[in-house]
Design a protein around this motif. Structure first.
Motif, PDB file in Angstrom:
ATOM      1  N   ILE A 123       1.964  -8.309  -6.390  1.00 27.36           N
ATOM      2  CA  ILE A 123       2.010  -7.458  -5.134  1.00 27.36           C
ATOM      3  C   ILE A 123       1.265  -7.923  -3.925  1.00 27.36           C
ATOM      4  O   ILE A 123       0.105  -8.962  -4.133  1.00 27.36           O
ATOM      5  N   ASP A 124       1.595  -7.788  -2.820  1.00 24.29           N
ATOM      6  CA  ASP A 124       1.128  -8.260  -1.432  1.00 24.29           C
ATOM      7  C   ASP A 124       0.198  -7.213  -0.684  1.00 24.29           C
ATOM      8  O   ASP A 124      -0.623  -7.321  -0.196  1.00 24.29           O
ATOM      9  N   LEU A 125       0.771  -5.794  -1.118  1.00 24.12           N
ATOM     10  CA  LEU A 125       0.208  -4.710  -0.474  1.00 24.12           C
ATOM     11  C   LEU A 125       0.082  -3.624  -1.183  1.00 24.12           C
ATOM     12  O   LEU A 125       1.008  -3.279  -2.129  1.00 24.12           O
ATOM     13  N   VAL A 126      -1.027  -2.858  -1.021  1.00 22.67           N
ATOM     14  CA  VAL A 126      -1.147  -1.498  -1.973  1.00 22.67           C
ATOM     15  C   VAL A 126      -1.081  -0.365  -0.841  1.00 22.67           C
ATOM     16  O   VAL A 126      -2.059  -0.305   0.137  1.00 22.67           O
ATOM     17  N   LEU A 183      -8.374  -2.208  -8.525  1.00 25.84           N
ATOM     18  CA  LEU A 183      -7.026  -2.755  -8.757  1.00 25.84           C
ATOM     19  C   LEU A 183      -6.830  -3.512  -7.416  1.00 25.84           C
ATOM     20  O   LEU A 183      -5.920  -4.458  -7.463  1.00 25.84           O
ATOM     21  N   GLY A 184      -6.852  -3.079  -6.309  1.00 30.71           N
ATOM     22  CA  GLY A 184      -6.100  -3.662  -4.996  1.00 30.71           C
ATOM     23  C   GLY A 184      -7.267  -4.346  -4.585  1.00 30.71           C
ATOM     24  O   GLY A 184      -7.111  -4.910  -3.139  1.00 30.71           O
ATOM     25  N   LYS A 185      -8.430  -4.935  -4.962  1.00 36.22           N
ATOM     26  CA  LYS A 185      -9.264  -5.989  -4.564  1.00 36.22           C
ATOM     27  C   LYS A 185      -8.735  -7.283  -4.074  1.00 36.22           C
ATOM     28  O   LYS A 185      -7.953  -7.614  -4.921  1.00 36.22           O
ATOM     29  N   ALA A 195      -0.443  -5.219   8.326  1.00 38.29           N
ATOM     30  CA  ALA A 195      -1.550  -5.490   7.266  1.00 38.29           C
ATOM     31  C   ALA A 195      -1.340  -6.643   6.540  1.00 38.29           C
ATOM     32  O   ALA A 195      -1.953  -7.331   5.963  1.00 38.29           O
ATOM     33  N   CYS A 196       0.056  -7.131   6.549  1.00 40.12           N
ATOM     34  CA  CYS A 196       0.782  -8.348   5.969  1.00 40.12           C
ATOM     35  C   CYS A 196       0.828  -9.437   6.579  1.00 40.12           C
ATOM     36  O   CYS A 196       1.413 -10.358   6.283  1.00 40.12           O
ATOM     37  N   ARG A 211       5.998  -7.437  -1.080  1.00 40.12           N
ATOM     38  CA  ARG A 211       5.978  -6.364  -2.223  1.00 40.12           C
ATOM     39  C   ARG A 211       4.901  -5.498  -2.268  1.00 40.12           C
ATOM     40  O   ARG A 211       3.659  -5.985  -2.285  1.00 40.12           O
ATOM     41  N   ALA A 212       5.199  -4.176  -2.163  1.00 40.67           N
ATOM     42  CA  ALA A 212       4.028  -3.211  -2.144  1.00 40.67           C
ATOM     43  C   ALA A 212       4.200  -2.356  -3.279  1.00 40.67           C
ATOM     44  O   ALA A 212       5.029  -2.034  -3.662  1.00 40.67           O
ATOM     45  N   ILE A 213       2.992  -2.021  -3.815  1.00 40.06           N
ATOM     46  CA  ILE A 213       2.794  -0.950  -4.995  1.00 40.06           C
ATOM     47  C   ILE A 213       2.357   0.442  -4.153  1.00 40.06           C
ATOM     48  O   ILE A 213       1.627   0.399  -3.485  1.00 40.06           O
TER      49      ILE A 213
END
Length: 287
Positions: A24-27, A47-49, A103-104, A122-124
């Motif tokens: 993942i790149d982005l949460v 999780l998104g640290k 953001a990315c 790729r975003a979760i």
């Protein structure tokens, strides 16, 4: 009432998210604009640290407009990208692509320097049950990619959704956490419908909700149920309000006994659907 709910499938869902986070790149985290802090799973920050973060204040049409602005400032001050949205109507969704690029931007620039032009971000997509993740994905994609419902727990497993050449979503089940840090958090989650109503005592939930509304949204509550304010020397209580709802909505059992259970369900449903008005149950603390 002790507000706790953590069905077994949530442990499996959390494990699945941990196994996929390296891809993942982005949460993208959806929260309910009526309770932005209570509806944030504290496990998501861990999780998104080291990942880009975007918070979406969903159901913002049901929340107090002034409070929405305060929460936007709150999350921006803490380094999050944040947007106000209504996934059901599509409000705010057009701004998401620009926010994802912002953001990315480091990842996108890194790929460009390496000559990689075709790999999407790729975003979760994460959030608690019934916060509107599936509705958001379907609205954003413009098609029915996921199952939706107004009860928690509709999404059971993960699925990758390719939106276009720029962006790919990993949809995940809504997960709570094993023990809420305070009774207020659990109560707020129950009020917006993130727990299974079948395990709750609806009269207690409605009483807690009315107590909150009497403090900050008394006029909206009175207007919805045609309640005349009491004399200055007396105070309305959750019970007196429920008694009045029984009268105006004809909630009676046999023998004209007040049906508090039915009246309670009406009040909770009116709150959840926005019929009482635009209500926010918690505000950010002033720093």
């Amino acid at each position: 009432m002790n507000y706790q709910w953590y069905p077994g499938h949530m442990t499996k869902a959390k494990r699945m998210m941990q196994e996929n986070i390296n891809l993942i790149d982005l949460v993208i985290e959806l929260v309910d604009a009526r309770i932005p802090l209570s509806s944030r799973n504290p496990d998501i920050d861990e999780l998104g640290k080291n990942k880009a973060r975007l918070i979406l204040l969903n159901k913002s049409d049901l929340a107090d407009e002034k409070a929405n602005k305060l929460w936007m400032e709150y999350f921006k001050d803490r380094g999050f990208h944040v947007l106000e949205i209504n996934a059901r109507s599509g409000q705010g969704l057009r701004a998401i692509y620009g926010m994802v690029r912002e953001a990315c931007k480091d990842k996108i620039e890194r790929d460009r320097r390496r000559g990689i032009k075709s790999r999407p971000v790729r975003a979760i997509v994460v959030g608690i049950p019934n916060v509107g993740k599936s509705t958001f994905i379907n609205s954003f994609a413009g098609k029915a990619c996921t199952k939706t419902g107004n009860k928690p727990g509709v999404t059971k497993g993960k699925q990758w959704i390719r939106l276009n050449r720029e962006l790919e979503f990993l949809d995940t089940p809504g997960i709570l956490w094993p023990k809420f840090e305070s009774e207020e958090v659990g109560r707020n989650l129950a009020m917006i419908g993130s727990m299974n109503d079948e395990i709750l005592q609806m009269t207690e939930l409605a009483a807690d909700l009315i107590a909150c509304l009497l403090v900050r949204y008394r006029e909206a509550l009175y207007e919805r149920y045609q309640i005349m304010p009491k004399r200055m020397d007396t105070e309305d209580t959750p019970l007196s309000v429920l008694q009045h709802v029984c009268e105006v909505r004809k909630c009676y059992k046999k023998g004209q006994e007040a049906d508090y259970e039915k009246a309670s369900a009406i009040v909770v449903d009116d709150f959840r659907s926005g019929r009482i008005g635009r209500i926010t149950l918690e505000l950010p603390e002033r720093s």
